[in-house]
Motif scaffolding. Sequence first.
Motif, PDB file in Angstrom:
ATOM      1  N   UNK A 190      50.901 -31.709  50.431  1.00 41.64           N
ATOM      2  CA  UNK A 190      50.520 -30.148  49.874  1.00 41.64           C
ATOM      3  C   UNK A 190      49.655 -30.629  48.911  1.00 41.64           C
ATOM      4  N   UNK A 191      48.741 -29.513  48.416  1.00 38.37           N
ATOM      5  CA  UNK A 191      47.637 -29.913  47.476  1.00 38.37           C
ATOM      6  C   UNK A 191      48.089 -30.884  46.332  1.00 38.37           C
ATOM      7  N   UNK A 192      49.406 -30.497  45.829  1.00 41.32           N
ATOM      8  CA  UNK A 192      49.824 -31.151  44.563  1.00 41.32           C
ATOM      9  C   UNK A 192      50.160 -32.618  45.024  1.00 41.32           C
ATOM     10  N   UNK A 234      43.709 -28.764  38.440  1.00 45.71           N
ATOM     11  CA  UNK A 234      43.573 -28.304  37.102  1.00 45.71           C
ATOM     12  C   UNK A 234      44.935 -28.728  36.210  1.00 45.71           C
ATOM     13  N   UNK A 235      46.017 -28.804  36.938  1.00 46.12           N
ATOM     14  CA  UNK A 235      47.253 -29.274  36.255  1.00 46.12           C
ATOM     15  C   UNK A 235      47.227 -30.741  35.944  1.00 46.12           C
ATOM     16  N   UNK A 236      46.439 -31.280  36.878  1.00 49.80           N
ATOM     17  CA  UNK A 236      46.561 -32.740  36.811  1.00 49.80           C
ATOM     18  C   UNK A 236      45.612 -33.302  35.236  1.00 49.80           C
ATOM     19  N   UNK A 237      44.360 -32.152  35.334  1.00 50.23           N
ATOM     20  CA  UNK A 237      43.333 -32.551  34.245  1.00 50.23           C
ATOM     21  C   UNK A 237      43.943 -32.203  32.738  1.00 50.23           C
ATOM     22  N   UNK A 267      42.712 -21.829  46.539  1.00 55.94           N
ATOM     23  CA  UNK A 267      43.199 -21.600  45.039  1.00 55.94           C
ATOM     24  C   UNK A 267      44.188 -22.695  44.715  1.00 55.94           C
ATOM     25  N   UNK A 268      45.137 -23.007  45.790  1.00 60.62           N
ATOM     26  CA  UNK A 268      46.001 -23.765  45.561  1.00 60.62           C
ATOM     27  C   UNK A 268      45.824 -25.277  45.280  1.00 60.62           C
ATOM     28  N   UNK A 269      44.604 -25.701  45.808  1.00 59.85           N
ATOM     29  CA  UNK A 269      44.118 -27.058  45.463  1.00 59.85           C
ATOM     30  C   UNK A 269      43.321 -26.991  44.082  1.00 59.85           C
TER      31      UNK A 269
END
Length: 378
Positions: free
Chosen positions: A329-331, A374-377, A367-369
């Motif tokens: 998944x993207x995460x 953004x969460x990583x940033x 949007x999921x990616x």
Amino acid sequence: MTVPATVPNTPAAAEPAPAPGGVLRPHAEEAFAAELAALAARDDRRRPPNWRLSPWAVATYLLGGTLSDGTVITPKYVGPRRVVEVAVATLATDRALLLLGVPGTAKTWVSEHLAAAVSGDSTLLVQGTAGTPEESVRYGWDYARLLARGPSRQALVPSPVMRAMAEGMTARVEELTRIPADVQDGLITLLSEKTLPIPELGQEVQAVPGFNLIATANDRDRGVNDLSSALRRRFNTVVLPLPATPEEEVDIVARRVGQIGRSLDLPASGGLEEIRRVVTVFRELREGVSADGRTRLKSPSGTLSTAEAISVVTGGLALAAHFGDGVLRPQDLAAGLRGAVVRDPAADRAAWQEYLETVVREREGWKDLYRACREVDG
């Protein structure tokens, strides 16, 4: 060329042989021994002296195909056929081969598979670094024997190149432009005269038929240790291009990730769409423009090569397999994507954030990616 539906379900024919004795990465001639044997058994074309296969069969081994008995030869290189044909034809002459290209264009991979197909042995390798000594391309000495009995053939330690000359095989030199200029120059006589003098013994080693040399060089390394014109003339240069189309690059990444995933026993699935997204991100940032041509982008300092895309997806597979539900998944990809793009925090972070806001955020279905990145940033 058919792209597998999911990463672990790549067609069985694409799988190399299991790693012998638990080896993490078998040599090409071991991993694809069955394919090489099948080609040799059905290869009725003329073979140059000491070649295991004909030039046609070597090209088929690299590019893939189906033999008359239905045996499937999986592609080791996805790219222009003529590039491979020129490389193979060069090895059938008395000129050495230089594979040139940007990082991640499969220079080492192609070099290994060419040596495996031509000589059945890809291990006669000199790894070029700033500290590579002259002995690596010529010969060294067993100093215990040298001190005890003086110079002799028994005390001499042959380099991989010297062994290839004596046995009529293919030697490999990786990262030629990383090697100091004076060591590079040691190849000039060897390649032009096909002779390696041993002045300490008053002898020489003469190359037997079948000997040749494959070197690789990164064209981003210009100015590190540029090749002299004398040495460059001894090579026929073949430039390996980046994948021409997104579909071609997706195919390369999916196949290679599938092989690596199986060797590491990573049971993640559902990866094809995520591979497409990684390839799209890399290509857009590499080319400095969005896929639709509407948005100009800042290109980061890194190369964002196909090899790096493979690394990002493989890392994501490991996260999905060991810390998720096994579905890519993207995460699972976000941290790897950021790490690949932002090599220089000062210069690349702004380019990455701009790309996220102007392209990823606005793209339908991404949007999921965007959220994961953004969460990583933070």
